[in-house]
Design a protein around this motif. Structure first.
Motif: not given
Length: 125
Positions: A30-45
């Motif tokens: 309830s009342y939350a921010c939900m997200a998808w991130f992705r990350q490649a090896p050696g790189k920032e999320r």
């Protein structure tokens, strides 16, 4: 204790589609921010997409706008990411993230306290 568990990763050819899911347990939905991130090896999320569960307002990174769709199933505490027109550069590990409050800083990984274990997506050319 909030837990996030992703599923749905896999391998697909370029131009294909995959649907990622994230099941949230504990009092986060309830009342939350939900997200998808992705990350490649050696790189920032990298933030891919986010949704504020209180209003269904969605946010997208420019790189996925028009190809990916984030959605929620509040009755099941599930978060989804429908990924269409996949490209080889979408080949990375995808993570579900959540935190209480709005999505004002949704593209910043440190804005999220809760993370899933990640699911791999591989797109072949």
């Amino acid at each position: 204790q909030v837990q996030l568990v992703e599923s749905g990763g896999g391998s697909v050819q370029a131009g294909g589609s995959l649907r990622l899911s994230c099941e949230a347990s504990g009092y986060i939905y309830s009342y939350a921010c939900m997200a998808w991130f992705r990350q490649a090896p050696g790189k920032e999320r990298e933030g891919v997409a986010a949704i504020y569960t209180g209003s269904d307002i969605t946010y997208y990174a420019d790189s996925v706008q028009g190809r990916f769709t984030i959605s929620q199933d509040s009755a099941k505490n599930m978060l989804h990411l429908q990924m269409n027109k996949l490209k080889p550069e979408d080949t990375v590990t995808y993570y579900c993230a959540a935190d209480f409050g709005r999505c004002d800083s949704w593209q910043l990984p440190w804005a999220f306290a809760y993370w899933g274990q990640g699911t791999q997506v591989t797109v072949s050319s």
